[in-house]
Design a protein around this motif. Sequence first.
Motif, PDB file in Angstrom:
ATOM      1  N   ASP A 196       0.842  -1.268   0.118  1.00  0.00           N
ATOM      2  CA  ASP A 196       0.011   0.155   0.077  1.00  0.00           C
ATOM      3  C   ASP A 196       0.905   1.199  -0.050  1.00  0.00           C
ATOM      4  OD1 ASP A 196      -2.304  -1.475   0.064  1.00  0.00           O
ATOM      5  OD2 ASP A 196      -2.448  -1.554   2.242  1.00  0.00           O
ATOM      6  N   SER A 197       2.017   1.083   0.423  1.00  0.00           N
ATOM      7  CA  SER A 197       2.947   2.319   0.475  1.00  0.00           C
ATOM      8  C   SER A 197       4.611   1.781   0.023  1.00  0.00           C
ATOM      9  CB  SER A 197       3.225   2.885   1.641  1.00  0.00           C
ATOM     10  OG  SER A 197       3.710   1.971   2.807  1.00  0.00           O
ATOM     11  N   LEU A 198       5.229   2.435  -0.319  1.00  0.00           N
ATOM     12  CA  LEU A 198       6.759   2.265  -0.656  1.00  0.00           C
ATOM     13  C   LEU A 198       7.320   1.460   0.430  1.00  0.00           C
ATOM     14  CD1 LEU A 198       8.510   4.966  -3.076  1.00  0.00           C
ATOM     15  CD2 LEU A 198       7.520   2.531  -3.576  1.00  0.00           C
ATOM     16  N   ALA A 199       7.078   2.082   1.610  1.00  0.00           N
ATOM     17  CA  ALA A 199       7.748   1.796   3.051  1.00  0.00           C
ATOM     18  C   ALA A 199       7.259   0.195   3.099  1.00  0.00           C
ATOM     19  CB  ALA A 199       7.434   2.461   3.910  1.00  0.00           C
ATOM     20  N   GLU A 200       6.088   0.077   3.231  1.00  0.00           N
ATOM     21  CA  GLU A 200       5.603  -1.298   3.262  1.00  0.00           C
ATOM     22  C   GLU A 200       6.136  -2.375   2.253  1.00  0.00           C
ATOM     23  OE1 GLU A 200       1.562  -4.021   3.140  1.00  0.00           O
ATOM     24  OE2 GLU A 200       1.237  -1.907   2.563  1.00  0.00           O
ATOM     25  N   ALA A 201       5.977  -1.892   1.090  1.00  0.00           N
ATOM     26  CA  ALA A 201       7.030  -2.704   0.034  1.00  0.00           C
ATOM     27  C   ALA A 201       8.182  -3.089   0.225  1.00  0.00           C
ATOM     28  CB  ALA A 201       6.613  -1.905  -1.448  1.00  0.00           C
ATOM     29  N   HIS A 202       9.134  -2.104   0.658  1.00  0.00           N
ATOM     30  CA  HIS A 202      10.333  -2.187   1.248  1.00  0.00           C
ATOM     31  C   HIS A 202      10.567  -3.283   2.142  1.00  0.00           C
ATOM     32  CE1 HIS A 202      14.370  -1.606   3.220  1.00  0.00           C
ATOM     33  NE2 HIS A 202      14.645  -1.509   1.800  1.00  0.00           N
ATOM     34  N   GLY A 203       9.719  -3.168   3.131  1.00  0.00           N
ATOM     35  CA  GLY A 203       9.937  -3.960   4.300  1.00  0.00           C
ATOM     36  C   GLY A 203       9.559  -5.368   3.831  1.00  0.00           C
ATOM     37  N   ARG A 204       8.778  -5.691   3.159  1.00  0.00           N
ATOM     38  CA  ARG A 204       8.535  -7.159   2.574  1.00  0.00           C
ATOM     39  C   ARG A 204       9.511  -7.423   1.481  1.00  0.00           C
ATOM     40  NH1 ARG A 204       3.157  -7.340   0.183  1.00  0.00           N
ATOM     41  NH2 ARG A 204       2.845  -9.471   0.916  1.00  0.00           N
ATOM     42  N   ALA A 205      10.045  -6.851   0.636  1.00  0.00           N
ATOM     43  CA  ALA A 205      11.099  -7.098  -0.263  1.00  0.00           C
ATOM     44  C   ALA A 205      12.255  -7.409   0.556  1.00  0.00           C
ATOM     45  CB  ALA A 205      11.312  -6.108  -1.154  1.00  0.00           C
ATOM     46  N   PHE A 206      12.523  -6.802   1.808  1.00  0.00           N
ATOM     47  CA  PHE A 206      13.765  -6.921   2.276  1.00  0.00           C
ATOM     48  C   PHE A 206      13.691  -8.349   3.300  1.00  0.00           C
ATOM     49  CE2 PHE A 206      16.127  -6.007   6.664  1.00  0.00           C
ATOM     50  CZ  PHE A 206      17.281  -6.166   6.140  1.00  0.00           C
ATOM     51  N   ASP A 207      12.406  -8.655   3.542  1.00  0.00           N
ATOM     52  CA  ASP A 207      12.239 -10.038   4.336  1.00  0.00           C
ATOM     53  C   ASP A 207      12.299 -11.164   3.465  1.00  0.00           C
ATOM     54  OD1 ASP A 207      12.088  -8.973   6.737  1.00  0.00           O
ATOM     55  OD2 ASP A 207       9.906  -8.671   6.929  1.00  0.00           O
ATOM     56  N   CYS A 208      12.357 -10.889   2.026  1.00  0.00           N
ATOM     57  CA  CYS A 208      12.716 -12.073   1.168  1.00  0.00           C
ATOM     58  C   CYS A 208      14.062 -12.795   1.474  1.00  0.00           C
ATOM     59  CB  CYS A 208      12.721 -11.783  -0.254  1.00  0.00           C
ATOM     60  SG  CYS A 208      12.833 -13.089  -1.386  1.00  0.00           S
ATOM     61  N   ASP A 209      15.208 -11.937   1.405  1.00  0.00           N
ATOM     62  CA  ASP A 209      16.409 -12.262   1.764  1.00  0.00           C
ATOM     63  C   ASP A 209      17.171 -11.150   2.217  1.00  0.00           C
ATOM     64  OD1 ASP A 209      18.924 -13.551   1.652  1.00  0.00           O
ATOM     65  OD2 ASP A 209      18.833 -14.034  -0.654  1.00  0.00           O
ATOM     66  N   ARG A 210      17.181 -10.914   3.476  1.00  0.00           N
ATOM     67  CA  ARG A 210      18.147  -9.947   4.198  1.00  0.00           C
ATOM     68  C   ARG A 210      19.412  -9.791   3.943  1.00  0.00           C
ATOM     69  NH1 ARG A 210      15.043  -8.918  10.062  1.00  0.00           N
ATOM     70  NH2 ARG A 210      12.952  -8.139   9.115  1.00  0.00           N
ATOM     71  N   THR A 211      20.119 -11.332   4.076  1.00  0.00           N
ATOM     72  CA  THR A 211      21.581 -11.339   3.973  1.00  0.00           C
ATOM     73  C   THR A 211      21.709 -10.923   2.514  1.00  0.00           C
ATOM     74  OG1 THR A 211      21.640 -13.277   5.336  1.00  0.00           O
ATOM     75  CG2 THR A 211      23.334 -13.034   3.933  1.00  0.00           C
ATOM     76  N   SER A 212      21.328 -11.120   1.513  1.00  0.00           N
ATOM     77  CA  SER A 212      21.840 -11.026   0.213  1.00  0.00           C
ATOM     78  C   SER A 212      21.326  -9.402  -0.267  1.00  0.00           C
ATOM     79  CB  SER A 212      21.198 -11.684  -1.175  1.00  0.00           C
ATOM     80  OG  SER A 212      21.415 -13.176  -0.886  1.00  0.00           O
TER      81      SER A 212
END
Length: 524
Positions: free
Chosen positions: A286-302
């Motif tokens: 719904d927002s860029l901040a939400e999208a970023h958090g969800r993208a980051f949670d796919c692979d935080r190490t990489s």
Amino acid sequence: MFDHVKVTRALISVSDKSGLDELGRALADRGVEILSTGGSADALRAAGVAVRDVSDVTNFPEMMDGRVKTLHPNIHGGLLARRDEPRHLSAMEAMGIEPIDLLVVNLYPFEATIARGAGEEEAIENIDIGGPAMIRAGAKNHAFTTVIVDPEDYAPLLAELDAHKGATTLPFRQRQAAIAYGRTAAYDAAVATWMARYEETPRRVAAAGTLAQPMRYGENPHQKAAFYIDGSGRAGVATAEQHQGKALSYNNIADTDAAMELVAEFDDPAVAIIKHANPCGVATGDSLAEAHGRAFDCDRTSAFGGIVAVNRPLDAATAEAIAAIFTEVVIAPGVDAAAREVFAAKKNLRLLTTGSLPDPKRDRRMMRQVAGGWLAQDHDTGRIGAADLKVVTKLAPTEDQIRDLLFAWRVAKHVKSNAIVYAKDGATVGIGAGQMSRLDSSRIAARKAQDMAEALELTESTAQGSVVASDAFFPFADGLLAAAEAGARAVIQPGGSMRDEEVIAAADAAGLAMVFTGMRHFRH
């Protein structure tokens, strides 16, 4: 071949008038006679510079809306005559041809005209004929004629004249001839590429670019490199404005391009995190901040040291989330003042804005060099919607699964083949890229999901209840079964394997819903 050639007569005919008045006055102050045409002559006279019209030299008026004015022996003879060849000198004397020592020409703005989407008639009228002809003539005769095609070379020209008592040296003329032929080659390449739409498979292709940035090195420190722009005007890393941080590296540019092309696929607020040209996390929200958090949670190490692209102007909340992680480059259509302030504290982070997004549906030719030749193809603009999906299993996907399947499919288009993408609720949860075996990609993506579940202290893999996209068909059922074991409940793939029936049967046995697209997205 003469070393020093004194400049006594110059021909100036430019489309880009920037710096023209200063150049004209500087040449006149040095005693140089100036010949000129049309608008260039008018601009020089307005600057108080004495000008002789080219029509007085050719004894022929400009005609056909300026299409014919410099295509004349009195001009080309003056540019091409060898000063050390008696027959050339005799011909000049017999025909009353005066030598031209300096040619200053820049061309009609064809590249800029087509980049802004001008119609065919306007584009054709911006194909320069006389300019390239004069440039080639003068550059061929660089033993005696100096050619300047870019306003940025006006100052070096004047410095050269001052350093050598009004003359130019052979090394200077050689360098300017190289620049001149590069310019006409790039110009012709732009015209040829535009004209190539009339041929399904052009007999000859040309590629050209203008130097944007010399680089310290390429992919590795022992490789020389530079960045060139093609003048197409396509939004992206080539046209972006850099607001902070050191110069982009070769690898930065390649990764940033991949990131921006991926995120442009989505209409909802979206974020893509790229590492080594592959996404390690993509999400909408719904927002860029939400999208970023969800993208980051796919692979935080990489994601550490990655490239972040967004498809909306950046706000402070998103900037703070990005800045909390070591990030090499951030690219966005825009950035507000509060977000700029957040990033300003991260001096090594490169911040780029593009003003707009690249159009993923706009076709363009892509070229890749191989030993002894080039591969050319259209940009992958292939897209599908829900109506294009063919359900091939007993179980049909739900509406929510269809949305996730289409999301995963768009991401898979930007993952190196063999590509496997697990997704759930509009976010990737596991990505397997670039493996020789599709089974390996499936297992790697599943392992990524399991690793993140452990990092987040979840009781089950983030791939549980997900969907999975495969950029090409499953040649065997093993890759699909690995996805089922990881927790995927629906599958999207092109179909078309000799073993489709076997794979469909395996999906039915595993309780999976599966759809075929009839389209693949190999990315090598």
